[in-house]
Motif scaffolding. Structure first.
Motif: not given
Lengths: 76, 243
Positions: B181-200
């Protein structure tokens, strides 16, 4: 797909193994493997799971076969 | 896809956790009172704060459930895939939708108005039991994520979010398990309560270690055990990528 496995083998996925032989979960747990309930169980084979934990797949399958052939009702 | 075939819908409902205990006649009756609706990519099926009038099951495609935080940031609560339901609680409370549901890609949903849902539940106790089961599962999920947010490191939370998505949309591919499924790093950040920078940062480190591969809004888990080891805090001595 479609064929029912007759005995535990290293080519089965971990999920297939647990579906067919629920008691296999105890063997995995006893070896400190986190496979029961794992999201990856439908995707990894028994051989892959064994190698992830540095366990000899032949030895694991032997243990699984022994657990599968034990008469039911003899343990909790 | 311009239409949905009724027999395909019956098939979908018969396999859905919420409806699978119903007999064929009851299923046909349930389907007859549904309204099928096509939703374009990004379009909302319902919005947070609106009066909750309809219960919804995804027939095809996917919905992304989000909530707005006090600071205006979006929190991604979960994805809802084919055969899965949402907005059950809102309908019974006669309250407001607690989240916004927007389509990810072209999507078809089945909707039932509140009166129809109430009539179905009264007629089919199996459906009522399944609804309670669904709600308790969602509650368990929320409790689990609450614990994760309160106690776990970010990397562990990202690993657990990916494993949840594997359960929902995992598909075996040559180089591992693809989250289909389409899944962006921003999606993961929003799912885990953190920032795009950290997920990246986390994903780049995992890519270097051969645990995941990501790109074009797709994530492939290349070392299933490596990811599980991070999620479950297992010793990672034997982490291996697929060759």
């Amino acid at each position: 797909m479609g064929t029912v496995p007759k005995e535990p083998s290293e080519r089965l996925t971990v999920a297939e193994l647990f579906r067919r032989w629920p008691r296999a979960a105890a063997v995995f747990a006893g070896r400190g493997m986190a496979c029961p309930g794992c999201a990856m169980a439908p995707f990894d084979t028994v051989a892959e799971a064994a190698s992830s934990y540095g366990i000899d797949p032949v030895e694991l399958v032997a243990e699984l076969s022994a657990a599968a052939s034990r008469p039911s009702g003899g343990e909790i | 896809m311009d239409t949905v075939r009724p027999d395909a819908l019956l098939d979908l409902l018969a396999r859905a956790a919420l409806f699978r205990d119903l007999g064929p006649e009851a299923l046909a009756e349930v389907l007859a009172s549904a309204h099928a609706r096509r939703v374009a990519d990004g379009e909302a099926v319902f919005r947070e704060g609106e009066a909750a009038e309809r219960f919804c099951v995804v027939a095809e495609g996917r919905l992304k459930l989000t909530q707005l935080g006090a600071d205006g940031n979006e929190v991604l609560v979960r994805f809802v895939g084919p055969g899965e339901a949402t907005a059950a609680l809102a309908v019974f409370e006669g309250a407001e939708y607690p989240l916004t549901a927007a389509a990810v890609g072209p999507t078809w949903v089945l909707e039932w108005a509140r009166a129809e849902v109430q009539a179905m539940l009264a007629r089919h106790p199996a459906l009522a039991v399944a609804t309670v089961r669904l709600l308790s599962e969602r509650l368990r999920e929320v409790q689990e994520r609450f614990r994760e947010l309160a106690t776990e490191r970010v990397a562990q939370r990202v690993a657990r979010a990916l494993l949840r998505l594997v359960r929902q949309a995992g598909r075996k591919v040559e180089d591992g398990v693809l989250i289909d499924m389409p899944l962006s790093r921003q999606d993961l950040a929003e799912m885990t309560g953190t920032t795009l920078y950290t997920v990246s940062r986390v994903l780049s480190e995992w890519e270097a270690r051969g645990i995941v591969a990501s790109g074009r809004e797709r994530v492939t888990v290349r070392s299933p055990h490596g990811l599980v080891a991070i999620a479950e805090d297992l010793p990672e001595g034997e982490v291996k990528a697929k060759r």
